[in-house]
Design an enzyme around this catalytic site. Sequence first.
Site, PDB file in Angstrom:
ATOM      1  N   ASP A  76      32.613  37.815  42.669  1.00  0.00           N
ATOM      2  CA  ASP A  76      34.074  38.185  43.061  1.00  0.00           C
ATOM      3  C   ASP A  76      33.541  38.918  44.458  1.00  0.00           C
ATOM      4  O   ASP A  76      32.767  39.603  44.746  1.00  0.00           O
ATOM      5  CB  ASP A  76      34.908  38.837  42.496  1.00  0.00           C
ATOM      6  CG  ASP A  76      36.435  38.998  43.051  1.00  0.00           C
ATOM      7  OD1 ASP A  76      36.872  37.794  42.431  1.00  0.00           O
ATOM      8  OD2 ASP A  76      36.886  39.824  43.436  1.00  0.00           O
ATOM      9  N   GLN A  77      34.583  38.718  45.608  1.00  0.00           N
ATOM     10  CA  GLN A  77      34.551  39.150  46.755  1.00  0.00           C
ATOM     11  C   GLN A  77      36.115  39.910  47.072  1.00  0.00           C
ATOM     12  O   GLN A  77      37.038  39.334  46.912  1.00  0.00           O
ATOM     13  CB  GLN A  77      34.272  38.165  47.815  1.00  0.00           C
ATOM     14  CG  GLN A  77      34.121  38.776  49.147  1.00  0.00           C
ATOM     15  CD  GLN A  77      33.620  37.634  50.254  1.00  0.00           C
ATOM     16  OE1 GLN A  77      34.659  36.784  50.551  1.00  0.00           O
ATOM     17  NE2 GLN A  77      32.625  37.802  50.835  1.00  0.00           N
TER      18      GLN A  77
END
EC number: 3.6.1.9
Length: 199
Positions: A76-77
């Site tokens: 995830d970012q």
Amino acid sequence: MTVPLILASGSAIRAQLLENAAVPFTKDVPRVDEESVKAALLAESAPPRDIADALAEMKARKISDKHPGAMVLGCDQVLDFQGRLLSKPDSPETALAELKQMSGQRHMLLSAAVIYENGQPVWRHVGQVRLRMRALSDSYLSGYVARNWDSIRHAVGGYKLEEEGVRLFSTIDGDHFNVLGMPLLELLNFLALRGVIDT
């Protein structure tokens, strides 16, 4: 026999990064309510780094339950702008407003990756990149959003550095792969250590 790697993501760019590095993997896209989890963590005043890590772990854990014995990679970012979390824009108007706020300012991208194996986390890393956006005119930003909306609607912060979005920045301090959403070098080190890839 090598333990198979499963990418728990629908991200084309993350899959492309693994393919380009000649890492053997399959994909299984988790169905998770990221926004609810993000909202709950924000309500608890969780810092952006912890939110990125928790979302990556949630994806890996969900797919790991379906594939015992496999290594499952969740990613995830998030974008940290002055302590505030920015997500993928939900409209061109939101993208434009956020880009105007970030114009001439610094922000940070946090790219988390977690590997689960047999229902347990066995590796995790959060890479960070510091970026400074140029001071941009409202007319340029309006045109940028109009030209790129179909692409940037899927990107935190409303930009993609692999496209016209690179023109928005004066400096980028950090690993290019983290900008793209995966701490690839650290991941490759772990996969080599575990014998998933040859070195």
